[in-house]
Design a protein around this motif. Sequence first.
Motif, PDB file in Angstrom:
ATOM      1  N   ASN A  21       0.802  -1.230   0.000  1.00  0.00           N
ATOM      2  CA  ASN A  21       0.000   0.000   0.000  1.00  0.00           C
ATOM      3  C   ASN A  21       0.831   1.275   0.000  1.00  0.00           C
ATOM      4  OD1 ASN A  21      -2.681  -1.085   0.050  1.00  0.00           O
ATOM      5  ND2 ASN A  21      -2.296  -1.727   2.153  1.00  0.00           N
ATOM      6  N   CYS A  22       2.136   1.138   0.141  1.00  0.00           N
ATOM      7  CA  CYS A  22       3.007   2.323   0.211  1.00  0.00           C
ATOM      8  C   CYS A  22       2.810   3.224  -1.003  1.00  0.00           C
ATOM      9  CB  CYS A  22       4.466   1.875   0.285  1.00  0.00           C
ATOM     10  SG  CYS A  22       5.636   3.236   0.232  1.00  0.00           S
ATOM     11  N   ILE A  23       2.704   4.535  -0.732  1.00  0.00           N
ATOM     12  CA  ILE A  23       2.531   5.524  -1.811  1.00  0.00           C
ATOM     13  C   ILE A  23       3.788   6.392  -1.985  1.00  0.00           C
ATOM     14  CG2 ILE A  23       0.011   5.589  -1.640  1.00  0.00           C
ATOM     15  CD1 ILE A  23       0.356   8.196   0.047  1.00  0.00           C
ATOM     16  N   ASP A  24       4.910   5.952  -1.403  1.00  0.00           N
ATOM     17  CA  ASP A  24       6.197   6.615  -1.630  1.00  0.00           C
ATOM     18  C   ASP A  24       6.178   8.078  -1.170  1.00  0.00           C
ATOM     19  OD1 ASP A  24       8.847   6.469  -2.454  1.00  0.00           O
ATOM     20  OD2 ASP A  24       8.400   7.132  -4.489  1.00  0.00           O
ATOM     21  N   CYS A  25       5.581   8.312   0.006  1.00  0.00           N
ATOM     22  CA  CYS A  25       5.420   9.702   0.468  1.00  0.00           C
ATOM     23  C   CYS A  25       6.665  10.259   1.152  1.00  0.00           C
ATOM     24  CB  CYS A  25       4.235   9.797   1.422  1.00  0.00           C
ATOM     25  SG  CYS A  25       4.590   9.145   3.069  1.00  0.00           S
ATOM     26  N   ASP A  26       7.590   9.392   1.555  1.00  0.00           N
ATOM     27  CA  ASP A  26       8.865   9.814   2.135  1.00  0.00           C
ATOM     28  C   ASP A  26       8.856   9.973   3.656  1.00  0.00           C
ATOM     29  OD1 ASP A  26      11.577  10.272   1.535  1.00  0.00           O
ATOM     30  OD2 ASP A  26      11.328  12.434   1.690  1.00  0.00           O
ATOM     31  N   VAL A  27       7.696   9.887   4.312  1.00  0.00           N
ATOM     32  CA  VAL A  27       7.631  10.127   5.759  1.00  0.00           C
ATOM     33  C   VAL A  27       8.525   9.159   6.531  1.00  0.00           C
ATOM     34  CG1 VAL A  27       6.135   9.928   7.792  1.00  0.00           C
ATOM     35  CG2 VAL A  27       5.404  11.275   5.825  1.00  0.00           C
ATOM     36  N   CYS A  28       8.453   7.876   6.233  1.00  0.00           N
ATOM     37  CA  CYS A  28       9.246   6.906   7.012  1.00  0.00           C
ATOM     38  C   CYS A  28      10.737   7.090   6.769  1.00  0.00           C
ATOM     39  CB  CYS A  28       8.822   5.481   6.687  1.00  0.00           C
ATOM     40  SG  CYS A  28       8.988   5.021   4.961  1.00  0.00           S
ATOM     41  N   ARG A  29      11.113   7.450   5.560  1.00  0.00           N
ATOM     42  CA  ARG A  29      12.544   7.625   5.257  1.00  0.00           C
ATOM     43  C   ARG A  29      13.094   8.853   5.965  1.00  0.00           C
ATOM     44  NH1 ARG A  29      10.268   6.387  -0.121  1.00  0.00           N
ATOM     45  NH2 ARG A  29      10.610   8.538  -0.730  1.00  0.00           N
ATOM     46  N   GLU A  30      12.252   9.862   6.160  1.00  0.00           N
ATOM     47  CA  GLU A  30      12.655  11.045   6.925  1.00  0.00           C
ATOM     48  C   GLU A  30      12.693  10.741   8.417  1.00  0.00           C
ATOM     49  OE1 GLU A  30      13.289  14.413   6.159  1.00  0.00           O
ATOM     50  OE2 GLU A  30      13.609  13.718   4.115  1.00  0.00           O
ATOM     51  N   THR A  31      11.721   9.968   8.891  1.00  0.00           N
ATOM     52  CA  THR A  31      11.561   9.715  10.330  1.00  0.00           C
ATOM     53  C   THR A  31      12.541   8.663  10.832  1.00  0.00           C
ATOM     54  OG1 THR A  31       9.225  10.188  10.056  1.00  0.00           O
ATOM     55  CG2 THR A  31       9.857   9.078  12.090  1.00  0.00           C
ATOM     56  N   ALA A  32      12.782   7.635  10.044  1.00  0.00           N
ATOM     57  CA  ALA A  32      13.639   6.520  10.465  1.00  0.00           C
ATOM     58  C   ALA A  32      14.616   6.171   9.343  1.00  0.00           C
ATOM     59  CB  ALA A  32      12.777   5.310  10.827  1.00  0.00           C
ATOM     60  N   PRO A  33      15.548   7.089   9.059  1.00  0.00           N
ATOM     61  CA  PRO A  33      16.446   6.888   7.909  1.00  0.00           C
ATOM     62  C   PRO A  33      17.415   5.718   8.066  1.00  0.00           C
ATOM     63  CG  PRO A  33      17.114   8.808   9.197  1.00  0.00           C
ATOM     64  CD  PRO A  33      15.782   8.361   9.734  1.00  0.00           C
ATOM     65  N   ASN A  35      16.541   2.828   8.886  1.00  0.00           N
ATOM     66  CA  ASN A  35      15.809   1.577   8.695  1.00  0.00           C
ATOM     67  C   ASN A  35      14.997   1.510   7.404  1.00  0.00           C
ATOM     68  OD1 ASN A  35      15.635   2.401  11.895  1.00  0.00           O
ATOM     69  ND2 ASN A  35      16.376   0.338  11.514  1.00  0.00           N
ATOM     70  N   PHE A  36      14.572   2.662   6.901  1.00  0.00           N
ATOM     71  CA  PHE A  36      13.741   2.682   5.688  1.00  0.00           C
ATOM     72  C   PHE A  36      14.492   3.343   4.549  1.00  0.00           C
ATOM     73  CE2 PHE A  36      10.793   2.374   9.149  1.00  0.00           C
ATOM     74  CZ  PHE A  36       9.761   1.589   8.683  1.00  0.00           C
ATOM     75  N   THR A  37      14.341   2.794   3.364  1.00  0.00           N
ATOM     76  CA  THR A  37      14.917   3.418   2.189  1.00  0.00           C
ATOM     77  C   THR A  37      13.949   3.271   1.026  1.00  0.00           C
ATOM     78  OG1 THR A  37      16.962   3.650   0.912  1.00  0.00           O
ATOM     79  CG2 THR A  37      16.186   1.396   1.328  1.00  0.00           C
ATOM     80  N   GLN A  38      14.329   3.862  -0.106  1.00  0.00           N
ATOM     81  CA  GLN A  38      13.429   3.910  -1.254  1.00  0.00           C
ATOM     82  C   GLN A  38      13.826   2.903  -2.329  1.00  0.00           C
ATOM     83  OE1 GLN A  38      13.635   7.479  -3.691  1.00  0.00           O
ATOM     84  NE2 GLN A  38      11.430   7.441  -4.001  1.00  0.00           N
ATOM     85  N   GLN A  39      12.822   2.226  -2.873  1.00  0.00           N
ATOM     86  CA  GLN A  39      13.011   1.437  -4.089  1.00  0.00           C
ATOM     87  C   GLN A  39      12.752   2.425  -5.226  1.00  0.00           C
ATOM     88  OE1 GLN A  39      12.687   0.176  -6.883  1.00  0.00           O
ATOM     89  NE2 GLN A  39      13.417  -1.902  -6.772  1.00  0.00           N
ATOM     90  N   LYS A  40      13.820   2.999  -5.760  1.00  0.00           N
ATOM     91  CA  LYS A  40      13.665   4.151  -6.650  1.00  0.00           C
ATOM     92  C   LYS A  40      12.959   3.806  -7.960  1.00  0.00           C
ATOM     93  CE  LYS A  40      17.454   7.053  -4.966  1.00  0.00           C
ATOM     94  NZ  LYS A  40      18.086   6.206  -3.928  1.00  0.00           N
ATOM     95  N   GLU A  41      13.269   2.653  -8.541  1.00  0.00           N
ATOM     96  CA  GLU A  41      12.682   2.319  -9.835  1.00  0.00           C
ATOM     97  C   GLU A  41      11.170   2.097  -9.730  1.00  0.00           C
ATOM     98  OE1 GLU A  41      15.536   0.687  -8.745  1.00  0.00           O
ATOM     99  OE2 GLU A  41      16.778   2.015  -9.962  1.00  0.00           O
ATOM    100  N   LYS A  42      10.759   1.435  -8.649  1.00  0.00           N
ATOM    101  CA  LYS A  42       9.345   1.071  -8.523  1.00  0.00           C
ATOM    102  C   LYS A  42       8.553   2.065  -7.687  1.00  0.00           C
ATOM    103  CE  LYS A  42      10.621  -3.799  -8.941  1.00  0.00           C
ATOM    104  NZ  LYS A  42      10.811  -5.041  -8.173  1.00  0.00           N
ATOM    105  N   GLY A  43       9.234   2.933  -6.918  1.00  0.00           N
ATOM    106  CA  GLY A  43       8.539   3.987  -6.207  1.00  0.00           C
ATOM    107  C   GLY A  43       7.812   3.559  -4.954  1.00  0.00           C
ATOM    108  N   TYR A  44       8.535   2.990  -4.025  1.00  0.00           N
ATOM    109  CA  TYR A  44       7.978   2.729  -2.708  1.00  0.00           C
ATOM    110  C   TYR A  44       9.127   2.571  -1.714  1.00  0.00           C
ATOM    111  CZ  TYR A  44       8.691  -2.124  -4.369  1.00  0.00           C
ATOM    112  OH  TYR A  44       9.209  -3.272  -4.902  1.00  0.00           O
ATOM    113  N   SER A  45       8.781   2.466  -0.450  1.00  0.00           N
ATOM    114  CA  SER A  45       9.789   2.277   0.588  1.00  0.00           C
ATOM    115  C   SER A  45       9.823   0.826   1.029  1.00  0.00           C
ATOM    116  CB  SER A  45       9.476   3.148   1.812  1.00  0.00           C
ATOM    117  OG  SER A  45       9.744   4.491   1.527  1.00  0.00           O
ATOM    118  N   TYR A  46      10.945   0.455   1.645  1.00  0.00           N
ATOM    119  CA  TYR A  46      11.053  -0.853   2.271  1.00  0.00           C
ATOM    120  C   TYR A  46      12.038  -0.763   3.435  1.00  0.00           C
ATOM    121  CZ  TYR A  46      15.360  -1.360  -0.523  1.00  0.00           C
ATOM    122  OH  TYR A  46      16.599  -1.164  -1.084  1.00  0.00           O
TER     123      TYR A  46
END
Length: 76
Positions: A21-33, A35-46
């Motif tokens: 359901n991730c919409i790639d909003c960036d909140v988790c990557r800002e809050t917990a850098p 532990n969370f990063t971006q799957q750039k090609e597909k556009g979501y976090s993991y």
Amino acid sequence: MADKSEKQSENIVGAWFVDSNCIDCDVCRETAPNNFTQQKEKGYSYVYKQPVNDDELAQCREAMESCPVEAIGNDG
Ligand code: SF4
């Protein structure tokens, strides 16, 4: 609530995960850098690293509470 049967395949093994359901909003990557990063090609976090100390755990909890689509889960 995040669905562990819909985990993104990139999540590292462990309790914390992001689901489809991730919409790639960036909140988790800002809050917990740590532990969370971006799957750039597909556009979501993991989750690329599970939290290993109290600071990281607190940041992951904050990210989970802040995620606008409840895509972050903890099944530990
Ligand atoms: S906060 Fe939620 S929707 Fe935003 S990038 Fe992270 S997992 Fe995706």
